[in-house]
Design an enzyme around this catalytic site. Structure first.
Site, PDB file in Angstrom:
ATOM      1  N   GLU A 301      12.914   0.573  -8.070  1.00 48.38           N
ATOM      2  CA  GLU A 301      12.150   1.420  -8.987  1.00 48.38           C
ATOM      3  C   GLU A 301      12.432   2.886  -8.623  1.00 48.38           C
ATOM      4  O   GLU A 301      12.499   3.221  -7.436  1.00 48.38           O
ATOM      5  CB  GLU A 301      10.651   1.078  -8.854  1.00 48.38           C
ATOM      6  CG  GLU A 301       9.675   2.140  -9.331  1.00 48.38           C
ATOM      7  CD  GLU A 301       9.783   2.464 -10.818  1.00 48.38           C
ATOM      8  OE1 GLU A 301       9.964   1.546 -11.638  1.00 48.38           O
ATOM      9  OE2 GLU A 301       9.693   3.661 -11.148  1.00 48.38           O
ATOM     10  N   CYS A 376      11.568  -2.834 -24.333  1.00 49.77           N
ATOM     11  CA  CYS A 376      10.634  -2.189 -25.264  1.00 49.77           C
ATOM     12  C   CYS A 376      11.383  -1.594 -26.443  1.00 49.77           C
ATOM     13  O   CYS A 376      10.753  -1.072 -27.364  1.00 49.77           O
ATOM     14  CB  CYS A 376       9.784  -1.144 -24.558  1.00 49.77           C
ATOM     15  SG  CYS A 376      10.741   0.112 -23.719  1.00 49.77           S
TER      16      CYS A 376
HETATM   17  C1  LIG Z   1       9.166  -0.174 -18.693  1.00 47.27           C
HETATM   18  S1  LIG Z   1       8.750   0.379 -17.087  1.00 47.27           S
HETATM   19  C2  LIG Z   1       8.525  -1.166 -16.280  1.00 47.27           C
HETATM   20  C3  LIG Z   1       7.738  -1.171 -15.020  1.00 47.27           C
HETATM   21  C4  LIG Z   1       7.189  -2.525 -14.557  1.00 47.27           C
HETATM   22  N1  LIG Z   1       8.132  -3.591 -14.713  1.00 47.27           N
HETATM   23  C5  LIG Z   1       5.909  -2.852 -15.312  1.00 47.27           C
HETATM   24  O1  LIG Z   1       5.923  -3.635 -16.265  1.00 47.27           O
HETATM   25  O2  LIG Z   1       4.852  -2.292 -14.919  1.00 47.27           O
HETATM   26  C6  LIG Z   1      10.282   0.956 -16.543  1.00 47.27           C
HETATM   27  C7  LIG Z   1      10.288   1.514 -15.138  1.00 47.27           C
HETATM   28  O3  LIG Z   1      11.634   1.892 -14.820  1.00 47.27           O
HETATM   29  C8  LIG Z   1      11.620   3.058 -14.020  1.00 47.27           C
HETATM   30  N2  LIG Z   1      12.974   3.653 -14.192  1.00 47.27           N
HETATM   31  C9  LIG Z   1      13.485   4.278 -15.271  1.00 47.27           C
HETATM   32  N3  LIG Z   1      14.791   4.567 -15.086  1.00 47.27           N
HETATM   33  C10 LIG Z   1      15.116   4.109 -13.852  1.00 47.27           C
HETATM   34  C11 LIG Z   1      16.318   4.096 -13.095  1.00 47.27           C
HETATM   35  N4  LIG Z   1      17.446   4.597 -13.583  1.00 47.27           N
HETATM   36  N5  LIG Z   1      16.300   3.542 -11.866  1.00 47.27           N
HETATM   37  C12 LIG Z   1      15.144   3.032 -11.359  1.00 47.27           C
HETATM   38  N6  LIG Z   1      13.982   2.989 -12.039  1.00 47.27           N
HETATM   39  C13 LIG Z   1      13.964   3.524 -13.265  1.00 47.27           C
HETATM   40  C14 LIG Z   1      10.457   3.879 -14.560  1.00 47.27           C
HETATM   41  O4  LIG Z   1       9.965   4.743 -13.554  1.00 47.27           O
HETATM   42  C15 LIG Z   1       9.455   2.773 -14.936  1.00 47.27           C
HETATM   43  O5  LIG Z   1       8.561   2.534 -13.868  1.00 47.27           O
END
Ligand SMILES: C[S@@+](CC[C@H](N)C(=O)[O-])C[C@H]1O[C@@H](n2cnc3c(N)ncnc32)[C@H](O)[C@@H]1O
EC number: 2.1.1.190
Length: 421
Positions: A301, A376
């Site tokens: 994350e 999403c």
């Molecule tokens: C749709 S959320 C999902 C979080 C978790 N699975 C949930 O349902 O609570 C996407 C997550 O990806 C993280 N994120 C976005 N781009 C990223 C990247 N390139 N590398 C790591 N994390 C990333 C964001 O901070 C966010 O917490």
């Protein structure tokens, strides 16, 4: 400029398509089959490839049309224009039909697969007519310090004294904290986060009002409780950070993800799992408890605070089998320690842009037998589907969840299996 148009079909971003003199027009607040008056957005000229506009009058209505349950979010010409609920003119069954058609269309056009996608409605959304589901809301203070939303195409800020998409628990907190009375510094960002009190417990201090990211009442750390496969998991989460917004989304998504992963592991005594874009560990915690201590996991994350919470949440249930990493997914996957480098199943829940070719390539290189992809944005999922297919995976299951009622957004969960033909 205003024109009369026969609407032909659904398009993207909550719009439908019609034509004016052979030119494509994307129309907000329309439905297929309708005859409508449309006000075109400015500026537009003869050279544009397509125009955009909004319904100002419905001359022949679709059976799926309803009076907006939140008129302020409806068409500008009908007293609306604040956004946030672009399908507010569509009945709930009509919304499901729209979302199923959009996913199928994107999967065909960009993913090159012909499929029908069942969509599940969340409990109580029907009784609540697609309102009262958000556990987080954000607003901006207007020039007089009142919570407001911007009217589309203008600089006008409309003061609001309720937010119909917000959960009833959140509205209770807003009243208690006198949020609608204003008194904020003009231009400040106001956020309310209220975990759903699903077990009937009091909201007590378990909420937060944040102004420009600072907690002004309630707590920085909130507690979310989610029942997964008969066991309650507790998550400490940052009130300013990401958490699935719909009251029932964490339950619906996590139970489905768990059943897919469990099915793929098929009772194996040990397994290696990856949970990518893992947030505060919504999926990580229950996944870590699969097959008892015999699961080894890597979670990745980008948000530091979210990872701290995930680590704390794992420690609280004594799960020491997860290497919870902070970092960019692509960069972190470039260097995975040996015992975690060959996952059996990869779970990923990327942001709207999707995982993209690089991360899909890294997943394929890992040799994972199965991939559970939570999306999403159906267009990003469809693009990544095409990549995963090229890399030897086949779509084995797909299901969608209407966790954003009254909007065009929808969450899709796809299972890919390594094609062994
Ligand atoms: C749709 S959320 C999902 C979080 C978790 N699975 C949930 O349902 O609570 C996407 C997550 O990806 C993280 N994120 C976005 N781009 C990223 C990247 N390139 N590398 C790591 N994390 C990333 C964001 O901070 C966010 O917490």
């Amino acid at each position: 400029m205003e024109s009369t148009i026969r609407i032909e079909r659904y398009a993207d971003q909550g719009r439908c398509v019609g034509h004016i003199d052979g030119r494509v027009v994307f129309v907000r607040f329309a439905l297929p089959g309708e005859l409508v008056r449309v006000v075109l957005d400015e500026p537009h000229d003869r050279e544009d490839r397509f125009w955009t506009g909004e319904v100002s009058e419905v001359l022949e209505a679709s059976d799926d049309r309803v009076d907006p349950v939140w008129p302020l979010a409806g068409p500008l010409a009908m007293g609306g224009g604040v956004g946030g609920a672009d399908l507010v003119h569509v009945s709930l069954p009509g919304q499901l039909e729209w979302k199923a058609a959009s996913i199928a269309e994107q999967m065909k056009r960009l993913g090159h697969v012909d499929i029908e996608v069942p969509i599940e409605r969340m409990p109580e959304d029907e009784a609540e007519r697609g309102l009262h589901w958000r556990t987080r809301i954000e607003m901006i203070a207007d020039d007089e310090g009142r919570p407001s939303m911007r009217r589309r195409g203008t600089h006008v800020r409309v003061p609001i004294d309720t937010m119909p998409l917000a959960s009833r628990a959140l509205l209770e907190v807003a009243e208690k904290e006198h949020v609608w009375d204003g008194g904020f510094t003009p231009g400040s960002q106001i956020r309310l986060a209220v975990p759903e009190p699903r077990d009937g417990a009091e909201i007590a201090g378990n909420y937060a009002v944040l102004v420009n990211g600072e907690v002004t009442s309630g707590d920085r750390e909130l507690v979310e409780k989610v029942m997964v496969c008969g066991r309650e998991f507790e998550y400490g989460v940052d009130s300013g950070g990401f958490w699935q917004m719909h009251r029932h989304a964490p339950i619906a998504l996590t139970n489905h993800v768990m059943s897919l992963v469990r099915g793929e592991l098929d009772g194996a005594a040990s397994a290696c799992l990856w949970d990518l874009y893992s947030g505060s560990g919504l999926f990580t915690l229950p996944l870590a408890t699969l097959s008892a201590e015999r699961v080894r996991m890597l979670s990745v994350e980008g948000g530091k605070t979210a990872v701290k919470h995930a680590q704390r949440n794992l420690r609280a249930i004594h799960m020491g089998n997860v290497d919870a990493r902070t970092g960019d997914v692509a960069k972190t996957l470039a260097n995975v320690r040996n015992d975690l480098s060959k996952p059996d199943v990869v779970v990923l829940d990327p942001p709207r842009a999707g995982a993209r070719a690089k991360v899909c390539g890294q997943i394929a290189e890992s040799g994972a037998r199965a991939v559970v992809y939570i999306a999403c944005d159906p267009a990003s999922l469809a693009r990544d589907t095409a990549t995963l297919t090229r890399l030897g995976y086949a779509l084995a299951d797909i299901r969608a969840f209407d966790i954003y009622p009254s909007t065009h957004h929808v969450e899709t969960v796809a299972l890919f299996r390594k094609d062994v033909r």
